[in-house]
Design an enzyme around this catalytic site. Sequence first.
Site, PDB file in Angstrom:
ATOM      1  CG  LEU A   1      -2.332  -0.959   1.500  1.00 64.59           C
ATOM      2  CD1 LEU A   1      -2.649  -1.104   3.148  1.00 64.59           C
ATOM      3  CD2 LEU A   1      -2.825  -0.721   0.543  1.00 64.59           C
ATOM      4  CG  ASP A   2       0.919   4.450  -2.695  1.00 61.83           C
ATOM      5  OD1 ASP A   2       1.652   3.627  -3.432  1.00 61.83           O
ATOM      6  OD2 ASP A   2      -0.557   4.918  -3.973  1.00 61.83           O
ATOM      7  NE  ARG A   3       5.429   8.277   3.607  1.00 67.85           N
ATOM      8  CZ  ARG A   3       5.420   9.460   4.185  1.00 67.85           C
ATOM      9  NH1 ARG A   3       5.204   9.677   5.123  1.00 67.85           N
ATOM     10  NH2 ARG A   3       5.391  10.647   2.892  1.00 67.85           N
TER      11      ARG A   3
END
Length: 552
Positions: free
Chosen positions: A280-282
Amino acid sequence: MWLRVRGWLPIRVHECMNLRCLRFARTCSGLRGPMAETLSTEAEAASGLRAPVQQNGDAGGVARGEPPPGRPQPAARGVELAPKDGQQATGSEEQASAASQDPGKRKKRRGATGERVVPPPKKRRAGVSFGDEHFAETSYYFEGGLRKVRPYYFDFRTYCKGRWVGHSLLHVFSTEFRAQPLSYYEAAVQAGRLRLNEEPVQDLSIVLKDNDFLRNTVHRHEPPVTAEPVRLLAENEDVVVVDKPSSIPVHPCGRFRHNTVIFILGKEHQLKELHPLHRLDRLTSGVLMFAKTAAVSERIHEQVRDRQLEKEYVCRVEGEFPAEEVTCKEPILVVSYKVGVCRVDTRGKPCETVFQRLSYNGRSSVVRCRPLTGRTHQIRVHLQFLGHPILNDPIYNSVAWGPSRGQGGHIPKTDEELLRDLVAEHQAKQSLDVIDLCEGDLSSALTDSTAPSSELGKDHLEGLVSSAQQMDGILEAAPQGLDTKALAPGNAAEKDVVNEEIDPLCAECRLVRQDPLPQDLVMFLHALRYKGPGFEYSSPMPTWAQDDWQEN
């Protein structure tokens, strides 16, 4: 031995090993004189030779420039065949034979030239895992709704990359490691913090060779993340499933190491050697799955490749999203891996996302998203293209994209201009961490590389080096497990030297950064559900996705 036939490229006669060369030699029969006879004779003799094939596919000593056993040794000059059995070998041949029989003599001759000897690379364990020795590097503390990491010393280690070979350390640091000015690396050399093959570097002008091993001891600072806990949603013998808060990276990357899900699970939940099953993106929150073993990881990754997994996200976007289901199939192209920016472009990779509006509060809409492919920033880019970017997306809802903010793929500037404007916007807001950049990552076209905030004054260099050497000596002499903060009150200067949170060479220690607000670390994109063969995991709907939510 090389031959040049007029009108043809040079050929190496003693390496003509097949019938093709033999046929070529016969085509030269029209040539007159001893050269044609020699060429034909050489090819016929060579065609009968076969080099022993090793298990790794190399043809004996040919690849190394050495003749295989039994092959006649060609003379150094001319086109005559090597001496036949019973003939006396020349002096040069005797030397070559002795060298091949005693490789130790050749190594000794190489060492006698005074060249720096590089030890062979060490065998490294495949895969990446972190244990107690990594988790004990530093500790967390919580302040103002943020999870913070105490500054700590860290060794960056790497083998010499191919593009570095033949260049000096000075060149490598000045072109690829611009987070610090060159004066910092000069001070680090004097303080003994740069090592080459575990020996202290004496001069940055040293030229790198293949297999050189570099170690750079730095004083490391990590950006803060939200103080929201990483909650366990499920755990069994195969997987661990968590609800990831926004702003926390999945695994170590860039400036983040301890402020990552992997390290938080290891330090606070004693869950170690986990294998991320997806990323997942940060800034994205929600369901995140880890495998406990490599076998489980491979099995689920195979399901991902076969598109047996269903993913469902929820987000809050600008404006009134259409009530009917919307499918976007626009291809996506990566503009910059460094900054992490993508856009719709016909040259991009094929993508497909299905959107369905869940609610509208008069200003923004909550939308369910089902990505059928897995491109970088796919949901965020497709929503921008549709004219409904995520409400607080720091990249794709930025004015840097122009008046239309990228709607319909209309971007009235080049990629270089777009990146420049994006970086400049976040630099002005002191929010480069949001796009995972630091000042040292910026090219000279975007920032002043001689900014006084990061430059070490030459007049202070000797004092800083002296303090650093004193600190390094005390830290090495201190017993393991010593709590430097618990030392009895005494000399204030000595306490500062022993305290690992302060380093005289560290530019970051001299900066005062304003902490972000916790709400600034949240992006309204949440992984709501993951479903596959035999499993389904979901997380609660976030507060900002509730029907009655209103923006402050």
